[in-house]
Design a protein around this motif. Structure first.
Motif, short mmCIF file in Angstrom:
data_model
loop_
_atom_site.label_atom_id
_atom_site.label_comp_id
_atom_site.label_asym_id
_atom_site.label_seq_id
_atom_site.Cartn_x
_atom_site.Cartn_y
_atom_site.Cartn_z
N TYR A 194 21.11 1.49 18.25
CA TYR A 194 21.32 1.30 16.91
C TYR A 194 22.69 0.66 16.80
CZ TYR A 194 17.56 4.77 16.16
OH TYR A 194 16.42 5.57 16.28
N LYS A 199 25.70 -4.25 15.61
CA LYS A 199 26.70 -5.17 16.16
C LYS A 199 26.01 -6.47 16.05
CE LYS A 199 29.05 -2.48 19.74
NZ LYS A 199 28.98 -2.22 21.19
N VAL A 200 24.82 -6.71 16.54
CA VAL A 200 24.19 -8.03 16.06
C VAL A 200 24.25 -8.50 14.67
CG1 VAL A 200 22.05 -9.48 16.35
CG2 VAL A 200 22.78 -7.78 18.22
N LEU A 201 24.12 -7.62 13.76
CA LEU A 201 24.18 -7.86 12.37
C LEU A 201 25.40 -7.90 11.88
CD1 LEU A 201 21.08 -5.56 11.17
CD2 LEU A 201 21.13 -7.99 11.21
N ARG A 202 26.25 -7.91 12.77
CA ARG A 202 27.81 -7.67 12.33
C ARG A 202 28.17 -6.87 10.87
NH1 ARG A 202 29.17 -13.68 13.23
NH2 ARG A 202 29.72 -13.60 15.44
N GLU A 207 29.34 -0.33 5.95
CA GLU A 207 27.75 -0.54 5.91
C GLU A 207 27.37 0.10 7.24
OE1 GLU A 207 27.05 -4.97 4.56
OE2 GLU A 207 28.18 -4.64 6.33
N GLY B 77 26.49 -11.35 17.45
CA GLY B 77 26.27 -12.13 16.06
C GLY B 77 24.85 -12.51 15.76
N PRO B 78 24.48 -12.82 14.26
CA PRO B 78 23.00 -12.95 14.17
C PRO B 78 22.64 -14.53 14.84
CG PRO B 78 24.37 -12.98 12.06
CD PRO B 78 25.34 -12.58 13.25
N GLU B 79 23.52 -15.29 14.87
CA GLU B 79 23.09 -16.59 15.48
C GLU B 79 22.11 -16.21 16.91
OE1 GLU B 79 26.06 -15.88 15.29
OE2 GLU B 79 27.19 -16.61 16.83
N ARG B 80 22.55 -14.95 17.40
CA ARG B 80 22.32 -14.95 18.82
C ARG B 80 21.22 -13.68 18.91
NH1 ARG B 80 26.44 -13.61 20.88
NH2 ARG B 80 27.81 -14.72 19.04
N VAL B 82 18.72 -10.62 19.07
CA VAL B 82 17.93 -9.85 20.16
C VAL B 82 16.80 -9.14 19.81
CG1 VAL B 82 18.67 -8.18 21.95
CG2 VAL B 82 20.41 -9.44 20.93
N LEU B 89 13.99 -0.19 16.05
CA LEU B 89 13.97 -0.07 14.75
C LEU B 89 14.44 0.96 14.14
CD1 LEU B 89 10.20 -1.38 14.02
CD2 LEU B 89 12.27 -2.90 13.83
N LEU B 90 15.36 0.99 12.95
CA LEU B 90 15.71 2.17 12.54
C LEU B 90 14.69 3.04 11.84
CD1 LEU B 90 18.73 0.40 10.89
CD2 LEU B 90 18.83 1.49 13.08
N LEU B 101 17.18 -5.26 5.89
CA LEU B 101 18.69 -4.89 6.20
C LEU B 101 19.15 -6.17 6.77
CD1 LEU B 101 20.58 -2.73 6.91
CD2 LEU B 101 19.68 -2.21 9.03
N ALA B 102 18.54 -6.79 8.08
CA ALA B 102 19.16 -8.06 8.61
C ALA B 102 19.21 -9.18 7.57
CB ALA B 102 18.11 -8.39 9.78
N LYS B 105 22.01 -8.80 5.13
CA LYS B 105 23.31 -8.89 5.78
C LYS B 105 23.53 -10.56 6.13
CE LYS B 105 27.33 -7.93 7.38
NZ LYS B 105 28.17 -7.59 6.58
N VAL B 106 22.66 -11.07 6.53
CA VAL B 106 22.79 -12.47 7.18
C VAL B 106 22.98 -13.45 5.83
CG1 VAL B 106 21.93 -14.36 8.64
CG2 VAL B 106 21.95 -11.82 9.28
N ARG B 152 12.55 -9.24 12.67
CA ARG B 152 13.81 -8.77 12.28
C ARG B 152 14.56 -10.09 13.09
NH1 ARG B 152 16.36 -3.15 13.86
NH2 ARG B 152 16.12 -3.87 15.78
N MET B 156 16.79 -13.49 11.13
CA MET B 156 18.23 -13.95 11.03
C MET B 156 18.32 -15.52 11.36
SD MET B 156 19.61 -11.04 13.41
CE MET B 156 18.80 -9.57 13.50
#
Lengths: 296, 265
Positions: A194, A199-202, A207, B77-80, B82, B89-90, B101-102, B105-106, B152, B156
């Motif tokens: 999680y 982190k990936v979503l920054r 948040e 960061g979202p440009e990479r 994963v 998943l949450l 959620l993604a 944010k993005v 997901r 992004m």
């Protein structure tokens, strides 16, 4: 046996499938299922009822002698009948119906517990997130949490110079430790996955707190809250015995001073039942809020 | 010399624990062009997941650098995006909410609310999960969870899609189904993909190039194999395809002849 069955199975596959659809077994399970559910409910209700009955009979038997120091159930009923049938009686000063005493105690618990929940979760988040805060605060918490609730009462009376806020403080200081500790454990156990997603979503700090941390730690937080409500209810009775005024604790103490043993027994039943429902209430909220979090 | 789209340059990675330094990756260099599908294969413990985490920015390089479009990767960061091995998943969010959620944010500034909703649905549709959008992850199967994880990540709009053994936890049939879906998505969107796998068939089926890692400690890239099979690829036709079998053999030889994992034997 099973081997021969397996061998013949393919040949019989078709007709047997038809037989199943024809002989209307779909209807028969309906009443039997109802009966099964009924018997399951009965299975849950009957044992406690039987146990209760046995205990009452045993109690009646043990305390039935005229020299007995404690009243039997029938004597409790006879002596405290007014108390039992008039829970909403309103009289002078502390002479109130049981419901009002319980309400007064619940009010104190509600205030103290609410403060404990907010402060406990906040402190738990701090301790769970920061290694430094954890190292600095944990030893202090570990020592303070072993101080018995009532030991805080004189100190809080000295600080607040009033009974009511002192009782509320005792509730707070009793309930806050399990909330802090469980929240901290919950936060520390947030799966790395999680955190990586965040982190990936920054996600920013806020948040992350709202969308990952709180929901992920919610099952732990509610465990702490549930322990906390139980401890608050334990502490309020003792605290009220000392501070006086309307409240179930003082009611018990007052009854003892007036040698109304039957009243004490009625009050104890009230305390037990209310404590039970408080626990179930928090558990219910916990289940509603954390639905889906327990299973990944 | 022109730099590759994604460029891993002389990367070393070592971890320190209780004063003991263990080298995981040594002098790893790899260039990935835009739109390429690269698999990284190797025995467990060879540091292939570490390599992916370095590209993702989840761990930092000890020396060397990872460059994406000539910019050094220093944080996640979202440009990479994963796709994690165990879907991550949450569990308290629905399928839809996990993707949104993604997306929220993005694309918080670039798209309106309605556009974001459409985008979530588009990506769920891409992995054929719109039917379960209001279900919690615990209510759908493992393969479906992974599909949502892919949706997901795709949502992004990553420059590089990073797949960390995405099908490792799935049964063989579900895995094949998902591989086909990933191939379809890749041909449709032309993503640049870096995938970690330990499955030889998967690597050959999906990739343009297969990066084979030597065993750790201090693993390096042992060999890079081009997969000269035209797309679209069909797993049934490939089963008897000459170049497919040749690639497969090459990877198998690398893994089991020259770089056998001794401890695992």
């Amino acid at each position: 046996m099973s081997v021969t069955n397996l061998n013949t199975a393919p040949a019989k596959a078709k007709p047997s499938a038809q037989v199943v659809t024809f002989s209307a077994p779909a209807k028969r399970p309906a009443p039997s299922q109802f009966m099964r559910r009924l018997s399951a409910v009965a299975g849950d209700i009957v044992p406690p009822l039987v146990t209760l009955l046995v205990l009452l009979v045993a109690w009646e038997f043990i305390c039935s002698s005229p020299t007995s120091s404690l009243p039997s159930p029938t004597r409790v009923m006879a002596e405290s009948w007014d108390l039992i049938v008039h829970p909403f009686y309103v009289g002078q000063g502390t002479d109130q119906g049981m419901a009002w005493h319980i309400m007064a105690s619940l009010q104190r618990v509600a205030v103290g517990y609410a403060i404990a929940a907010v402060v406990g979760i906040a402190m738990g988040v701090l301790v769970g997130q920061s290694q430094w805060a954890m190292k600095g605060l944990d030893p202090i918490f570990q020592i303070l949490r072993t101080v018995p609730p009532l030991a805080w009462l004189p100190l809080s009376l000295a600080a607040f110079r009033d009974g009511n806020p002192s009782a509320i403080f005792v509730i707070f200081i009793t309930a806050v430790w399990p909330v802090i500790i469980n929240t901290a454990v919950g936060i520390r156990n947030i799966p790395q996955d999680y955190q990586n997603v965040a982190k990936v979503l920054r996600l920013n700090q806020f948040e992350y707190f709202a969308k990952i941390m709180l929901p992920a730690a919610a099952p732990y937080i509610f465990t702490g809250l549930r322990i906390g409500i139980g401890l608050s209810w334990l502490a309020i009775v003792a605290a009220e015995m000392l501070i006086g005024g309307v409240g179930i604790g003082f009611f018990i103490w007052d009854a003892w001073n007036s040698s109304l043993i039957s009243d004490i027994i009625v009050a104890l039943i009230y305390v037990g039942v209310v404590g039970f429902f408080l626990d179930r209430f928090i558990a219910f909220i916990g289940r509603a809020v954390t639905r889906g979090t327990a299973t990944a | 010399m022109a730099k590759s789209y994604l460029s891993i340059e002389l990367v070393d990675k070592s971890f320190e624990r209780n004063g003991q330094v263990s080298e995981v990756l040594k002098q790893v260099s790899l260039g990935v062009e835009k739109g390429e599908f690269i698999s990284i294969i190797g025995h467990s413990g060879c540091g292939k997941s570490t390599l992916l985490n370095l590209v993702a920015g989840l761990t930092k390089v000890t020396s060397g650098a990872v460059l994406l479009e000539n910019k050094e990767v220093s944080e996640p960061g979202p440009e990479r995006a994963v796709v994690f091995q165990n879907h991550s998943l949450l569990p308290w969010l629905t399928v839809y909410e996990n993707v949104s959620l993604a997306v929220d944010k993005v694309f918080s500034r670039k798209k309106s609310k309605a556009e974001r909703h459409d985008w979530v649905m588009r990506n769920l549709d891409l992995v054929q999960m719109t039917h379960a959008k209001d279900k919690k992850p615990s209510e759908v199967s493992g393969g479906m969870k992974q599909r949502v994880g892919i949706a997901r990540a795709l949502a992004m709009e990553p420059k590089v899609l990073l797949l960390d053994e995405p099908f490792g936890a799935l049964d063989a049939l579900t895995r094949a189904h998902l591989q086909d879906q990933v191939m379809q998505i890749h041909s449709k969107l032309g993503n640049t993909v870096l995938m970690i796998t330990h499955d030889v068939d998967e690597a050959v089926l999906l990739s343009d190039r297969i990066v084979m890692m030597t065993n750790g400690p201090a693993a390096r890239i042992g060999e890079i194999l081009d997969v000269p099979i035209a797309r679209p690829r069909n797993r049934i036709e490939l089963a008897t395809d000459r170049s497919y079998l040749k690639c497969r053999e090459a990877v198998l030889k690398f893994l089991y002849e020259r770089h056998r994992l001794v401890e695992a034997a």
